[in-house]
Design a protein around this motif. Structure first.
Motif, mmCIF file in Angstrom:
data_model
loop_
_atom_site.group_PDB
_atom_site.id
_atom_site.type_symbol
_atom_site.label_atom_id
_atom_site.label_comp_id
_atom_site.label_asym_id
_atom_site.label_seq_id
_atom_site.Cartn_x
_atom_site.Cartn_y
_atom_site.Cartn_z
ATOM 1 N N GLU A 97 0.865 -1.179 0.000
ATOM 2 C CA GLU A 97 0.000 0.000 0.000
ATOM 3 C C GLU A 97 0.899 1.225 0.000
ATOM 4 O OE1 GLU A 97 -2.988 0.001 3.014
ATOM 5 O OE2 GLU A 97 -3.383 -2.130 2.739
ATOM 6 N N TYR A 98 0.959 1.874 -1.154
ATOM 7 C CA TYR A 98 1.815 3.039 -1.288
ATOM 8 C C TYR A 98 1.146 4.267 -0.686
ATOM 9 C CZ TYR A 98 4.428 0.196 -4.592
ATOM 10 O OH TYR A 98 5.165 -0.784 -5.171
ATOM 11 N N ARG A 99 1.940 5.053 0.012
ATOM 12 C CA ARG A 99 1.411 6.299 0.572
ATOM 13 C C ARG A 99 1.158 7.319 -0.527
ATOM 14 N NH1 ARG A 99 6.039 7.128 4.875
ATOM 15 N NH2 ARG A 99 7.123 6.069 3.194
ATOM 16 N N ILE A 100 1.995 7.303 -1.552
ATOM 17 C CA ILE A 100 1.809 8.176 -2.714
ATOM 18 C C ILE A 100 1.350 7.285 -3.863
ATOM 19 C CG2 ILE A 100 2.920 9.783 -4.320
ATOM 20 C CD1 ILE A 100 2.854 10.868 -1.489
ATOM 21 N N PHE A 106 2.679 15.854 1.006
ATOM 22 C CA PHE A 106 3.454 14.723 1.533
ATOM 23 C C PHE A 106 3.046 14.416 2.969
ATOM 24 C CE2 PHE A 106 6.751 15.784 -1.804
ATOM 25 C CZ PHE A 106 6.565 14.612 -2.516
ATOM 26 N N TRP A 107 2.888 15.439 3.782
ATOM 27 C CA TRP A 107 2.498 15.246 5.182
ATOM 28 C C TRP A 107 1.122 14.594 5.275
ATOM 29 C CZ3 TRP A 107 -1.558 17.678 7.866
ATOM 30 C CH2 TRP A 107 -1.591 17.402 9.226
ATOM 31 N N VAL A 109 9.883 16.303 -6.296
ATOM 32 C CA VAL A 109 8.690 15.449 -6.281
ATOM 33 C C VAL A 109 9.058 14.019 -6.671
ATOM 34 C CG1 VAL A 109 6.482 15.012 -7.451
ATOM 35 C CG2 VAL A 109 7.042 17.308 -6.663
ATOM 36 N N ILE A 110 9.868 13.873 -7.697
ATOM 37 C CA ILE A 110 10.263 12.536 -8.164
ATOM 38 C C ILE A 110 11.080 11.818 -7.092
ATOM 39 C CG2 ILE A 110 11.706 11.296 -9.829
ATOM 40 C CD1 ILE A 110 10.884 13.460 -11.888
ATOM 41 N N SER A 143 9.783 7.378 -0.893
ATOM 42 C CA SER A 143 8.585 6.947 -0.170
ATOM 43 C C SER A 143 8.124 5.566 -0.636
ATOM 44 C CB SER A 143 7.474 7.975 -0.379
ATOM 45 O OG SER A 143 6.246 7.485 0.051
ATOM 46 N N ARG A 144 8.125 5.347 -1.945
ATOM 47 C CA ARG A 144 7.706 4.046 -2.473
ATOM 48 C C ARG A 144 8.665 2.937 -2.057
ATOM 49 N NH1 ARG A 144 4.336 2.820 -6.838
ATOM 50 N NH2 ARG A 144 2.598 4.232 -6.714
ATOM 51 N N MET A 145 9.955 3.229 -2.052
ATOM 52 C CA MET A 145 10.933 2.230 -1.621
ATOM 53 C C MET A 145 10.720 1.877 -0.151
ATOM 54 S SD MET A 145 14.286 3.612 -3.700
ATOM 55 C CE MET A 145 15.417 2.753 -2.650
ATOM 56 N N GLU A 146 10.457 2.878 0.675
ATOM 57 C CA GLU A 146 10.173 2.615 2.091
ATOM 58 C C GLU A 146 8.926 1.757 2.239
ATOM 59 O OE1 GLU A 146 11.976 6.766 3.981
ATOM 60 O OE2 GLU A 146 9.810 6.548 3.700
ATOM 61 N N ASP A 147 7.896 2.047 1.453
ATOM 62 C CA ASP A 147 6.657 1.264 1.514
ATOM 63 C C ASP A 147 6.895 -0.189 1.115
ATOM 64 O OD1 ASP A 147 5.396 3.605 2.264
ATOM 65 O OD2 ASP A 147 4.588 4.022 0.263
ATOM 66 N N GLU A 148 7.694 -0.402 0.069
ATOM 67 C CA GLU A 148 7.990 -1.766 -0.365
ATOM 68 C C GLU A 148 8.828 -2.514 0.672
ATOM 69 O OE1 GLU A 148 9.736 -1.482 -4.228
ATOM 70 O OE2 GLU A 148 7.842 -0.873 -5.164
#
Length: 133
Positions: A16-19, A59-60, A97-98, A104-109
């Protein structure tokens, strides 16, 4: 002969990605827009201030902590790049942004992989203990 269950395959959590992809695309479009508007002399400081506040809020709101080391350095570097006259031609906001979205996606994975890894061995141990010898 050991029995293999499909339970481990189905019990893995989906990331579940935050972004989300839609949020990322929207922020990317606005980042490009803000970078283009930032090319206007004397207006760029106000635009950059607004853009940084807006993206920090987005982001917050999505649970991404901007004050962590890598993200904070990226955020501040983009701000500095956009304020310096000749460097402001670089797409600092877009890159921000990129980079923050990718981090963020790497942290989610990693979080999802760690949760799956913790749950899988526990299930295997229970199955092994319950199996008759």
């Amino acid at each position: 002969m050991p029995e293999f269950s499909q339970e481990n395959e189905t019990s893995k959590k989906k990331v579940e990605y935050r972004i989300t992809a839609v949020e990322f695309a929207t922020m990317l479009i606005f980042g490009i827009l803000f970078d283009l508007l930032g090319l206007i002399p004397f207006v760029n400081v106000a635009i950059i201030f607004f853009a940084q506040c807006l993206f920090a809020l987005v982001f917050w709101a999505n649970g991404v902590k901007i004050l962590e080391k890598k993200k904070l350095v990226t955020f501040l570097a983009a701000s500095v790049i956009e304020v310096i006259p000749l460097l402001s031609m670089l797409p600092g906001i877009t890159l921000e942004v990129i980079i923050i979205s990718v981090i963020s996606r790497m942290e989610d994975e990693l979080r999802a992989a760690a949760q799956n890894q913790i749950k899988a061995p526990a299930g295997n141990q229970l199955d092994a203990a319950a199996a008759p010898s």
